[in-house]
Design a protein around this motif. Structure first.
Motif, mmCIF file in Angstrom:
data_model
loop_
_atom_site.group_PDB
_atom_site.id
_atom_site.type_symbol
_atom_site.label_atom_id
_atom_site.label_comp_id
_atom_site.label_asym_id
_atom_site.label_seq_id
_atom_site.Cartn_x
_atom_site.Cartn_y
_atom_site.Cartn_z
ATOM 1 N N LEU A 143 0.823 -1.203 0.000
ATOM 2 C CA LEU A 143 0.000 0.000 0.000
ATOM 3 C C LEU A 143 0.859 1.256 0.000
ATOM 4 C CD1 LEU A 143 -2.658 -1.066 2.663
ATOM 5 C CD2 LEU A 143 -2.902 -1.090 0.188
ATOM 6 N N GLY A 144 0.326 2.303 -0.614
ATOM 7 C CA GLY A 144 0.931 3.630 -0.535
ATOM 8 C C GLY A 144 1.911 3.945 -1.637
ATOM 9 N N HIS A 145 2.932 3.131 -1.775
ATOM 10 C CA HIS A 145 3.943 3.291 -2.822
ATOM 11 C C HIS A 145 4.850 2.075 -2.753
ATOM 12 C CE1 HIS A 145 6.720 4.355 0.416
ATOM 13 N NE2 HIS A 145 5.885 5.324 0.795
ATOM 14 N N PRO A 211 2.040 4.070 4.961
ATOM 15 C CA PRO A 211 2.260 2.736 4.398
ATOM 16 C C PRO A 211 2.981 1.793 5.343
ATOM 17 C CG PRO A 211 2.894 4.435 2.824
ATOM 18 C CD PRO A 211 2.657 5.114 4.131
ATOM 19 N N TYR A 212 3.621 2.321 6.377
ATOM 20 C CA TYR A 212 4.416 1.492 7.284
ATOM 21 C C TYR A 212 3.751 1.272 8.637
ATOM 22 C CZ TYR A 212 7.882 2.698 3.785
ATOM 23 O OH TYR A 212 8.538 2.878 2.590
ATOM 24 N N LEU A 278 -1.165 10.400 -0.570
ATOM 25 C CA LEU A 278 -1.506 9.290 0.315
ATOM 26 C C LEU A 278 -2.788 9.632 1.050
ATOM 27 C CD1 LEU A 278 1.900 8.328 1.962
ATOM 28 C CD2 LEU A 278 0.655 7.103 0.201
ATOM 29 N N ALA A 283 -6.123 2.202 2.233
ATOM 30 C CA ALA A 283 -5.819 1.250 3.284
ATOM 31 C C ALA A 283 -7.045 0.551 3.843
ATOM 32 C CB ALA A 283 -5.085 1.943 4.419
ATOM 33 N N ARG A 286 -7.296 -3.317 3.359
ATOM 34 C CA ARG A 286 -6.167 -4.209 3.662
ATOM 35 C C ARG A 286 -6.612 -5.347 4.550
ATOM 36 N NH1 ARG A 286 0.121 -3.303 5.335
ATOM 37 N NH2 ARG A 286 0.386 -5.186 6.542
#
Length: 286
Positions: A143-145, A211-212, A278, A283, A286
């Motif tokens: 996700l995100g990049h 993303p993290y 973002l 998300a 997920r």
């Protein structure tokens, strides 16, 4: 974040510097093999599947994955005739992406004649992240990049005392906070909810997405807007901060062992990348 984002080594606002006798170029580009199988999904079809992806970093951008053209489905790319110019790598040709009955304009691009020093990007295709349905490493959605291998998070227990105040009110006081060290950012301090006066926290609408770490909720404290935040269900990789609360030192008074903390330069998150922003919507599933 990571190598070229926020305050990373290749970012314009890098917190450190290279120890070299001569000044480095103002912009440093970096490309490397990803060494992971990566796939792209569009309209329920796999339109790219490669173990030979190049990850490209440039200052102020998220890392971008470039796929060999031979690993992209033959009918997936439709030339648009649109050409733009990258400041370092020259002409950039844009494509619509097509699968089944669905077509999305300006959803992929390639550098048509990169300079010799960037020849490894020749004949490679990148896909606009938000224009695709999903990106995967093996069978796990990313996700995100594209994941930055230089982005790191370390979480540590500490016995230092953290106190949060607004005017004459104590909002939180903990003798066992956690500190989160994240690439490109100053340390962030997280407090267990048992050590927070939650009557002082007013939840606000809207979430952001990392993303993290996952989805982030925010709180007002009195007139201080979004002065606190929490990853209520942080990703398993960082679940030690799940449901803990962190405070913004430019909105409220945050003291560590009696010394007031201040927002450090470059600490604010810049939420935009090469072709998208973002946001929390990506998300949710997920």
């Amino acid at each position: 974040m990571g190598l070229s984002w926020q305050q990373g080594p290749l970012a314009a606002g890098s917190i450190g510097h290279f120890l070299t006798p001569e000044p480095l170029p103002e912009r440093l580009l970096f490309a490397e093999p990803l060494r992971r199988r990566m796939r792209v999904q569009f309209n329920d079809a796999w339109i790219a599947d490669s173990e030979n992806v190049i990850l490209f970093h440039e200052p102020g951008r998220y890392p971008v994955a470039y796929f060999p053209r031979e690993d992209v489905a033959e009918q997936a790319l439709v030339p648009s005739g649109k050409v733009t110019r990258h400041k370092d790598l020259g002409d950039t040709a844009w494509y619509a992406v097509h699968a089944g009955e669905r077509t999305t304009e300006r959803a992929a691009w390639e550098f048509t004649a990169p300079p010799v020093y960037a020849a490894e990007l020749q004949g490679r295709i990148a896909f606009a992240w938000r224009a695709m349905d999903a990106f995967y490493e093996e069978d796990e959605r990313i996700l995100g990049h594209a994941a930055d291998p230089y982005h790191r998070i370390d979480i540590r227990n500490t016995s230092r005392t953290l106190e949060v105040r607004l005017d004459d009110s104590v909002i939180a006081r903990s003798e066992h906070p956690m500190v989160l060290f994240e690439s490109g950012f100053a340390p962030r301090w997280y407090v267990p909810r048992a050590d927070v006066d939650e009557t002082k926290l007013s939840p606000v609408e809207g979430q952001t997405f990392c993303p993290y770490k996952g989805l982030c909720d925010y709180y007002d404290i009195g007139d201080a807007s979004r002065a606190a935040w929490s990853y209520r269900n942080a990703y398993r990789e960082v679940d030690r901060i799940s449901d803990l609360v962190s405070f913004e030192p430019d909105q409220v008074e945050v003291y560590l062992d009696g010394t007031r903390l201040h927002l450090e330069p470059g600490q604010n998150v810049v939420p935009h990348g090469v072709d998208r922003g973002l946001d929390a919507s990506e998300a949710k599933g997920r």
